[in-house]
Enzyme design. Sequence first.
Site, PDB file in Angstrom:
ATOM      1  N   SER A  83       0.797  -1.232   0.000  1.00 18.60           N
ATOM      2  CA  SER A  83       0.000   0.000   0.000  1.00 18.60           C
ATOM      3  C   SER A  83       0.827   1.279   0.000  1.00 18.60           C
ATOM      4  O   SER A  83       0.289   2.345  -0.285  1.00 18.60           O
ATOM      5  CB  SER A  83      -0.964   0.022   1.187  1.00 18.60           C
ATOM      6  OG  SER A  83      -0.279   0.259   2.399  1.00 18.60           O
ATOM      7  N   LYS A 111       0.784   4.395   6.941  1.00 17.35           N
ATOM      8  CA  LYS A 111       0.076   5.245   5.977  1.00 17.35           C
ATOM      9  C   LYS A 111       0.574   6.684   6.119  1.00 17.35           C
ATOM     10  O   LYS A 111       1.242   7.043   7.081  1.00 17.35           O
ATOM     11  CB  LYS A 111      -1.437   5.248   6.229  1.00 17.35           C
ATOM     12  CG  LYS A 111      -2.098   3.895   6.138  1.00 17.35           C
ATOM     13  CD  LYS A 111      -2.242   3.420   4.724  1.00 17.35           C
ATOM     14  CE  LYS A 111      -2.978   2.104   4.658  1.00 17.35           C
ATOM     15  NZ  LYS A 111      -2.232   1.051   4.026  1.00 17.35           N
TER      16      LYS A 111
END
Length: 138
Positions: free
Chosen positions: A57, A94
């Site tokens: 990701s 993230k």
Amino acid sequence: MVTILPPPMRLLPLDIAGVSAGFPSPAADHAAQPLDIHDYLVRRPAATFLFRVRGDSMQGAEIFDGDILVVDRSVPARHGHIVIAFVNGERFVKRLHRQGGRMALLAENPVYPPLEIRDGVELEIWGVVTGSFKRFAV
């Protein structure tokens, strides 16, 4: 998760002239000075931890599956920082997005949608990613 303990000093040679990623410099000599990787990547040993990345990701931020992240818990997380966060008890790496009263955790891969932080979502920003290790060949 692994806590970094003060290791025995292991100095590696660092070529102070650098390496060209464009046109080579004919004037560059091969001068070297010692570099302790620990000193370079770890500012606050008691607040620094290592995490191995699982997944893809964050590939747009050059963070790939198997990389090892250096995470400092003492750095205040700000908009744009790459962070380790717990969302409803699940750990993620993230990019933190905080603007206009909105908060989200953004992936750096278009396949993954933003994790919007709304009422009822349990969020803990655990630490800020300050560096990484990766291998290219074994």
